[in-house]
Each structure stands twice: as structure tokens, then as C-alpha cells.
Motif scaffolding. Sequence first.
Motif, mmCIF file in Angstrom:
data_model
loop_
_atom_site.group_PDB
_atom_site.id
_atom_site.type_symbol
_atom_site.label_atom_id
_atom_site.label_comp_id
_atom_site.label_asym_id
_atom_site.label_seq_id
_atom_site.Cartn_x
_atom_site.Cartn_y
_atom_site.Cartn_z
ATOM 1 N N ALA A 173 -13.197 59.803 5.785
ATOM 2 C CA ALA A 173 -14.581 60.700 6.380
ATOM 3 C C ALA A 173 -15.599 59.800 6.619
ATOM 4 C CB ALA A 173 -14.973 61.969 5.306
ATOM 5 N N ARG A 174 -15.906 58.576 5.680
ATOM 6 C CA ARG A 174 -16.859 57.849 5.947
ATOM 7 C C ARG A 174 -16.759 56.900 7.286
ATOM 8 N NH1 ARG A 174 -17.462 52.490 4.928
ATOM 9 N NH2 ARG A 174 -15.400 52.395 3.673
ATOM 10 N N VAL A 175 -15.347 56.493 7.297
ATOM 11 C CA VAL A 175 -15.110 55.631 8.660
ATOM 12 C C VAL A 175 -15.001 56.389 9.861
ATOM 13 C CG1 VAL A 175 -14.289 53.970 6.837
ATOM 14 C CG2 VAL A 175 -12.653 55.271 8.100
ATOM 15 N N VAL A 176 -14.805 57.494 9.771
ATOM 16 C CA VAL A 176 -14.646 58.443 10.942
ATOM 17 C C VAL A 176 -15.824 58.991 11.457
ATOM 18 C CG1 VAL A 176 -13.298 60.474 12.028
ATOM 19 C CG2 VAL A 176 -11.975 58.840 10.613
ATOM 20 N N ARG A 177 -15.999 58.885 12.699
ATOM 21 C CA ARG A 177 -17.520 59.436 13.054
ATOM 22 C C ARG A 177 -17.488 60.990 13.227
ATOM 23 N NH1 ARG A 177 -16.750 62.179 17.790
ATOM 24 N NH2 ARG A 177 -14.860 61.699 19.160
ATOM 25 N N PRO A 178 -18.631 61.738 13.005
ATOM 26 C CA PRO A 178 -18.753 63.022 13.108
ATOM 27 C C PRO A 178 -18.062 63.717 14.494
ATOM 28 C CG PRO A 178 -20.811 62.018 12.277
ATOM 29 C CD PRO A 178 -19.917 60.787 12.788
ATOM 30 N N GLY A 179 -17.346 64.793 14.231
ATOM 31 C CA GLY A 179 -16.624 65.196 15.264
ATOM 32 C C GLY A 179 -15.222 64.614 15.328
ATOM 33 N N GLY A 180 -15.048 63.410 14.762
ATOM 34 C CA GLY A 180 -13.602 62.782 14.809
ATOM 35 C C GLY A 180 -12.752 63.902 13.719
ATOM 36 N N ARG A 181 -11.469 63.334 14.183
ATOM 37 C CA ARG A 181 -10.180 64.096 13.504
ATOM 38 C C ARG A 181 -9.541 63.194 12.328
ATOM 39 N NH1 ARG A 181 -8.613 68.547 15.229
ATOM 40 N NH2 ARG A 181 -6.445 68.099 15.146
ATOM 41 N N TRP A 182 -8.608 64.049 11.426
ATOM 42 C CA TRP A 182 -7.832 63.366 10.387
ATOM 43 C C TRP A 182 -6.857 63.956 10.303
ATOM 44 C CZ3 TRP A 182 -5.410 59.933 7.600
ATOM 45 C CH2 TRP A 182 -5.326 60.261 6.278
ATOM 46 N N VAL A 183 -5.576 63.351 10.585
ATOM 47 C CA VAL A 183 -4.198 64.236 10.575
ATOM 48 C C VAL A 183 -3.376 63.400 9.621
ATOM 49 C CG1 VAL A 183 -2.234 65.234 11.892
ATOM 50 C CG2 VAL A 183 -4.550 64.878 12.729
ATOM 51 N N PHE A 184 -2.743 63.951 8.915
ATOM 52 C CA PHE A 184 -1.777 63.083 7.612
ATOM 53 C C PHE A 184 -0.625 64.081 7.486
ATOM 54 C CE2 PHE A 184 -4.801 65.288 5.116
ATOM 55 C CZ PHE A 184 -3.857 65.443 3.734
ATOM 56 N N TRP A 245 -14.006 67.473 4.990
ATOM 57 C CA TRP A 245 -13.354 67.689 6.043
ATOM 58 C C TRP A 245 -13.145 69.481 6.328
ATOM 59 C CZ3 TRP A 245 -11.979 64.186 9.356
ATOM 60 C CH2 TRP A 245 -12.086 62.697 8.846
ATOM 61 N N ARG A 246 -12.852 69.794 7.567
ATOM 62 C CA ARG A 246 -12.655 71.228 7.797
ATOM 63 C C ARG A 246 -11.223 71.185 8.099
ATOM 64 N NH1 ARG A 246 -15.543 72.060 11.822
ATOM 65 N NH2 ARG A 246 -13.942 71.672 13.640
ATOM 66 N N LEU A 247 -10.350 71.958 7.523
ATOM 67 C CA LEU A 247 -8.821 72.151 7.783
ATOM 68 C C LEU A 247 -8.631 72.996 8.928
ATOM 69 C CD1 LEU A 247 -6.117 71.486 6.941
ATOM 70 C CD2 LEU A 247 -6.035 73.306 5.412
ATOM 71 N N ASP A 248 -8.113 72.394 9.935
ATOM 72 C CA ASP A 248 -8.136 73.109 11.256
ATOM 73 C C ASP A 248 -6.401 73.954 11.311
ATOM 74 O OD1 ASP A 248 -10.680 72.536 12.336
ATOM 75 O OD2 ASP A 248 -9.845 70.525 12.981
#
Length: 286
Positions: A173-184, A245-248
Amino acid sequence: MTRADDPEGAELQRSSAEHVLGTVGVSKRTVGTVESRSANRLWWDADADDYQAEHGSFLGVSDFVWCPERLREEQAGLLGDVRGRRVLEVGCGAAACARWLADQGAWPVGLDISTGMLRHAAEGGRRSGTVVPLVQASADCLPFAADSFDLACSAFGGIPFVADVGAAFREVARVVRPGGRWVFAVTHPMRWIFPDDPGPTGLTVTQSYFDRSPYVEIDGTGRATYVEHHRTLGDYVRALAEAGWRLDDLVEPEWPEGHTDTWGQWGPLRGRYFPGTAIFACSLDG
């Protein structure tokens, strides 16, 4: 795809990585951050050659395969349009996903804790002609400035091997900009309750879903030589929310028709009845 999910691969590894590390058995005990990092760095360094020999053709040189169910990013589109995007692949292994992203016009960086895996990643870049930046670090201690990336992704890399998954999620979350995504993608937590067998024996529950004891292999002195951590679905959801993070979406790929291959405990028999993979698609509020 992890060692605890791959008994067939484990037989191969006993002739190499386990021999090198002096592994003698399995222990059920708590493992902290430092020991977990050390064990998994040593393990994947020792096992990198065998792992790539066993699974490299499935994973490809420049391909983004999310899971043993053969769900590919080009089909799933979980990352969205990656052209021109800065993307961090966490636990990149041989970096096939990062090279695929580069071929789609993204600006990826591959990160892994293992020197051995990064050696294969560099070789894959030379063979394919698609060279991506590679960084050695742990998923819970990322060496990047805040807001360095637009997206982050991980296909069975890093997340099952950190002792504090909340720290890893906060770092991403720190290294991804606001509005970005994280998928794992990780092994579906319900797989923890079944033995590692793709046949009929693997349909019988043998341990509690709520037992969060990690899977730990040890040497003759009791030192951990491999560590894999278990979390429930609720554990993942809460840790993601606490990290901002918001889980989409939570994707549970079905075993596809005509896919007869097995990968450790994954196979068509068990795939008919329950999921083997959980893919968490998350975003940061802008």
C-alpha cells in the motif's frame, strides 16, 4: 505454487535442496519474521534449479499464469490496461509475469527474496530479449519510495512465506499510488484442511481450517529450512482492510474442462469439488 502444495516436487527436492540444507523433518511451531525470511531465502536459492526444471515449461518464459488452473491474465484482465503503467511483481521467481507485462507495454519491476530465482529471471530476460529490472528483497520490506508504482501483483509469490502478512500488505500500500491496484494469488485457504494428494485420499479432511500453525521444515538443529504460513479467508480480508486496501473481487478459478495435468495437490478430481486458488483483487482509494 508452494512446496506444501507439491508432494511430487518434494520428492525431487529431497535429492537437492533438502540435502543441501540438511532438512530432516517437519515441526509445528511458531516462526517469526527473521527466521521465516532466512529459511525461505535459503530454500528457494537451493531449490531454484529444480523448481524451474520441473515447472518452467508450465509457467512459460514470457507469460502471466495466475494459477495451476491455467487462468492467464490475458483472459482474466484482473490488472486492467497495463500499458504505460509502473508495475511491481512481488515474489517474481523467474519473472515470466513481469516479462509478459513488459511485452504489453508496462514498466515492470520483478522482486524476489531469492538470488537463485533472480538468476533464472535474468536468464529468462536474455533468452526472450525482454529484460526487466530485478530487485532482491522481502515482500514485507520493500526498498522503494512511496507511490512508486501504479499496480502490484503476485502469482503465488511472497505472500504465503511472510510471517506478518499485514506488514506485507502495508508495504505494498505504501509503494502503490492512491487509486492503484494490488492483485495476488495464493493457495485457497480451504486447501489447508486436506492432505497433499490429488487423488481420492485428498478429498478427506485431515486438519482444522482454523489451525494457523505454519508448515515448517527443519534441520537437525531445529533450524527452519522452509516455512509456509496459513491464513483463513477472513484473516486475509481483515489484513487487507487494516492496510487500507478495498477488496473489489475474490476470484476462485474453476478447474477447466480438458485440463488433465496435476500440480502437486491440484488436479482434475479435486478441482471438480472445491477451489485450489484464491485471487484477491484490491484497490486503494484515490
